[in-house]
Design a protein around this motif. Structure first.
Motif, short mmCIF file in Angstrom:
data_model
loop_
_atom_site.label_atom_id
_atom_site.label_comp_id
_atom_site.label_asym_id
_atom_site.label_seq_id
_atom_site.Cartn_x
_atom_site.Cartn_y
_atom_site.Cartn_z
N TYR A 95 -11.96 -7.26 38.02
CA TYR A 95 -11.08 -6.49 38.06
C TYR A 95 -10.48 -6.04 39.36
CZ TYR A 95 -12.86 -1.99 39.30
OH TYR A 95 -12.90 -0.50 40.47
N THR B 246 -6.27 -8.29 30.73
CA THR B 246 -7.65 -9.55 30.33
C THR B 246 -6.78 -10.76 30.52
OG1 THR B 246 -8.11 -7.21 29.33
CG2 THR B 246 -9.31 -9.20 29.03
N ASP C 90 -12.95 -13.32 31.10
CA ASP C 90 -13.14 -11.99 31.35
C ASP C 90 -13.38 -11.04 32.41
OD1 ASP C 90 -13.01 -11.91 28.56
OD2 ASP C 90 -15.56 -12.99 28.45
N TRP C 91 -12.12 -11.24 33.11
CA TRP C 91 -11.44 -10.01 34.78
C TRP C 91 -10.73 -9.86 34.12
CZ3 TRP C 91 -7.48 -11.49 37.49
CH2 TRP C 91 -7.27 -13.02 37.79
N ARG C 92 -10.22 -8.61 34.80
CA ARG C 92 -8.93 -8.05 34.52
C ARG C 92 -7.78 -7.50 35.38
NH1 ARG C 92 -10.81 -2.73 32.87
NH2 ARG C 92 -13.42 -3.59 33.90
N THR D 112 -3.37 -2.86 32.02
CA THR D 112 -4.50 -4.02 31.97
C THR D 112 -4.28 -4.62 31.33
OG1 THR D 112 -5.47 -1.22 32.10
CG2 THR D 112 -6.96 -3.43 31.88
#
Length: 336
Positions: free
Chosen positions: A315, A276, A280-282, A274
């Motif tokens: 995300y 980042t 602040d999106w993944r 994951t």
């Protein structure tokens, strides 16, 4: 022929040499008992005391005399940070005593194996050799592993090599080169104590310009491990394949996604990485799939399906070959 008369004093006497006593003329004999017990005891004491005194004097000279007291520690092939720590560990070992008696400040009684164990407990190295050089020097020859990533754990910041193993703790300078952390961490500037507390993630920073997007704020890729437990030097925290994927993503995602990389979270059990991103999106990567294939799919979905909705993006999941999943904030997962 007549027998001649001889006085008794001139008569020939037959001597029995088998009964003759032979001995040291310096010792007086007392009948059949030989030398006295006192003299025998004195001789034995002298025979034992002289060698014992010689050995004691040699041990004192070797252990406490100035000639063999360690006065120099030469470190070869090490960074300043390693050299400082290694010198401190060796000096601490020198201040102790071996077997509770002999000072380890002596070149003869210094415990080389114990000193190496002290260093290996804090560093994972490609090579380390500690030699004694008479009369009073130590030579530490090392080859350090190259730092490829930084690991943030509940115990602090650690350096990670290209195989995904812990090398050592990050130095103060190296931690200072990391400027982007998870939002649950905060830093207090030393000069600002009593004035303000600054959030490390930098919410008040202006948005990056197009030319700065390719420059991640962290010098090394930052891997966040939220599981409790102390990580020791040499312990594997990410597989070599996962670490290679992290290095590729850290270098190329800013160009592919148009946003800077902040940190990584790896889960080898579920084969998931994951990432980042700034904003602040993944991005969820499959560790078993080459980066190029997943990067191409990410670029397409960002351009064709998300577009202007990037500020609402939560995300993008690239782990499945047949479909790409993404989710906007406060909405249900969507798929192209």
């Amino acid at each position: 022929m007549k027998n001649s008369y001889r006085p008794s004093s001139q008569r020939r006497v037959t001597r029995d040499y088998a009964r003759r006593r032979y001995g040291n003329p310096l010792f007086a004999f007392r009948g059949k008992q030989g030398p006295s017990n006192a003299r025998r005891t004195a001789g034995r004491i002298i025979m034992v005391a002289v060698p014992l005194l010689a050995i004691t004097a040699a041990l004192w000279y070797a252990g406490w005399g100035p000639a063999f007291r360690i006065g120099a520690i030469d470190v070869v092939g090490a960074s300043p940070a390693f050299e400082e720590t290694a010198r401190d560990l060796i000096s601490k070992r020198m201040s102790g005593a071996r077997a509770g008696i002999f000072p380890q400040s002596s070149i003869f009684f210094f415990d080389r194996d114990a000193a190496l164990a002290d260093i290996k407990a804090q560093f994972a190295l490609d090579k380390i050799e500690l030699r004694k050089k008479l009369p009073n020097s130590l030579v530490l020859d090392v080859s350090e592993k190259e730092v490829k990533a930084a690991l943030l754990t509940t115990e602090g910041f650690l350096a990670v090599d290209g195989s995904g193993s812990v090398i050592r703790r990050l130095t103060e300078t190296e931690v200072g080169d990391l400027g982007d952390f998870p939002p649950d961490m905060a830093a207090v500037p030393v000069r600002g104590l009593g004035a303000e507390v600054v959030d490390i993630k930098g919410k008040n920073e202006p948005p990056p310009s197009a030319g700065d997007i390719a420059k991640n704020r962290n010098r090394y890729p930052l891997i966040v491990d939220r599981k409790a437990g102390k990580k020791r030097p040499g312990e594997t925290v990410a597989s070599p394949g996962t670490l290679a994927l992290i290095l590729q993503a850290n270098a190329r995602l800013p160009d592919v996604a148009g946003a800077r990389v902040r940190w990584f979270e790896a889960d080898d059990a579920s084969e998931t990485l994951t990432v980042t991103m700034d904003g602040d999106w993944r991005v969820l990567f499959a560790t078993s799939t080459p980066f190029d294939a997943q990067a191409e799919r990410l670029a397409l979905v960002l351009k064709e399906n998300i577009g202007a909705k990037r500020p609402q993006l939560e995300y993008v999941d690239l782990r499945y070959n047949e479909k790409i999943f993404y989710r906007l904030k406060d909405q249900q997962p969507a798929k192209p």
